[in-house]
Design an enzyme around this catalytic site. Structure first.
Site, PDB file in Angstrom:
ATOM      1  N   HIS A   1       0.819  -1.211   0.000  1.00  0.00           N
ATOM      2  CA  HIS A   1       0.000   0.000   0.000  1.00  0.00           C
ATOM      3  C   HIS A   1       0.858   1.268   0.000  1.00  0.00           C
ATOM      4  O   HIS A   1       0.368   2.344  -0.300  1.00  0.00           O
ATOM      5  CB  HIS A   1      -0.964   0.013   1.200  1.00  0.00           C
ATOM      6  CG  HIS A   1      -0.348   0.385   2.506  1.00  0.00           C
ATOM      7  ND1 HIS A   1       0.052  -0.554   3.435  1.00  0.00           N
ATOM      8  CD2 HIS A   1      -0.071   1.596   3.061  1.00  0.00           C
ATOM      9  CE1 HIS A   1       0.546   0.069   4.497  1.00  0.00           C
ATOM     10  NE2 HIS A   1       0.488   1.361   4.295  1.00  0.00           N
TER      11      HIS A   1
ATOM     12  N   ASP B   1       0.335  -7.497   1.546  1.00  0.00           N
ATOM     13  CA  ASP B   1       0.749  -6.105   1.723  1.00  0.00           C
ATOM     14  C   ASP B   1       2.275  -5.972   1.745  1.00  0.00           C
ATOM     15  O   ASP B   1       2.859  -5.310   2.599  1.00  0.00           O
ATOM     16  CB  ASP B   1       0.152  -5.510   3.004  1.00  0.00           C
ATOM     17  CG  ASP B   1       0.130  -3.985   2.970  1.00  0.00           C
ATOM     18  OD1 ASP B   1       0.311  -3.409   1.875  1.00  0.00           O
ATOM     19  OD2 ASP B   1      -0.056  -3.361   4.028  1.00  0.00           O
TER      20      ASP B   1
ATOM     21  N   SER C   1       4.649   2.648   8.139  1.00  0.00           N
ATOM     22  CA  SER C   1       4.331   1.516   7.273  1.00  0.00           C
ATOM     23  C   SER C   1       5.537   1.102   6.435  1.00  0.00           C
ATOM     24  O   SER C   1       6.174   1.933   5.786  1.00  0.00           O
ATOM     25  CB  SER C   1       3.174   1.868   6.338  1.00  0.00           C
ATOM     26  OG  SER C   1       1.967   1.924   7.040  1.00  0.00           O
TER      27      SER C   1
END
Length: 293
Positions: free
Chosen positions: A133, A163, A242
């Protein structure tokens, strides 16, 4: 800058809400000293002044202080040796400083059109792991190393189901792979460090513990994202973390920070519940991407 991850709690970062306190009441003038009472004349007890309502924060603080003092008094007066402090088994803070210093050179900031996030070098060719993402369909991104160098990197591929995405920088010179804990399994209570670029603050290190194993968490965005197992940690993780590593107290990567829980989707921020993809799952997905499977 931020990474966008609305389905997993990485909402738009904002500052903490401000709740103005009550205006301070003017201090009362000091009363004149009363004459000493006569020993022969009994004096009625002085009326207790009425209590003014206190803010909730003051009440909580008083409760905390009272609890601390009560515990101290019990330890002093109990007549028995106090139990050993729970922190006696904790690692020396200097050890964690050394761990952070060893891992930081392997961590990078990942710059895309959507914002800035994190990643880390995971093999001897200088390839970088981050979240799918984070790259969000980009073919090229920019990565910034801890020494300030900026490199262009190609997005070799991504796996939205896990992911995970793999980047190959224009050169591997000066890049050092992080140690991966692929052969071990963390335990609840293990000390961990989360390293990355929360809110664009590159090289940020936070500490905590492994709170739970094998949490079922939705990873990725859209129809490609699915429920996958994840590590839960209370190490502070915010938008921009992230793709960065979650490492154990030996400096080995045990997971990729990917999501946080939040009470307010529009004001996402750490509330002490973060999730990381187990490193074994991430590396397996990365190898499939590299092999073109």
């Amino acid at each position: 800058m931020r990474d966008s991850h609305p389905r997993s709690g990485l909402g738009e970062p904002r500052g903490p809400s401000f709740f103005p306190g009550r205006p301070r009441e003017p201090a009362e003038p000091l009363a004149a000293a009363a004459p000493a009472p006569s020993a022969a004349t009994p004096q009625p007890p002085s009326p207790r002044p009425p209590r003014s309502p206190r803010p909730l924060a003051a009440t909580v603080l008083a409760a905390v202080l009272a609890g601390g003092l009560a515990g101290y008094a019990a330890g002093e007066l109990g007549g028995e040796d106090p139990a050993p402090a729970a922190t006696s088994a904790a690692r020396d803070p200097g050890d964690l400083q050394a761990v952070a210093a060893r891992v930081l050179p392997s961590v990078v900031s990942v710059q895309t059109d959507r914002g800035q996030s994190s990643g880390f070098v995971f093999d001897d060719r200088g390839r970088i792991l981050t979240n799918a993402h984070v790259v969000d369909g980009s073919s090229h991104v920019s990565v910034e190393l801890q020494d300030g160098r900026r490199l262009s990197a190609e997005v070799i591929g991504d796996d939205p189901d896990h992911d995970v995405a793999v980047l190959e920088p224009e050169t591997s010179r000066g890049l050092r792979a992080a140690d991966l804990a692929t052969g071990t399994r963390p335990a609840v209570g293990d000390t961990v460090l989360a390293i990355g670029s929360p809110l664009g603050l590159s090289g940020t290190v936070t500490s905590g513990i492994v709170s739970a194993l094998d949490r079922s968490v939705r990873l990725g965005e859209g129809s490609g994202g699915g429920q996958r197992r994840a590590l839960q940690t209370d190490a502070s993780i915010n938008p921009g973390n992230s793709g960065g590593p979650l490492v154990d107290d030996e400096g080995r990567v045990i997971g990729i920070n990917t999501a946080i829980a939040t009470l307010d989707q529009n004001r996402g921020g750490s509330i002490g519940i973060g999730f990381a993809i187990p490193v074994g799952d991430a590396v397996a997905a990365a190898r499939t991407i590299i092999d073109g499977g």
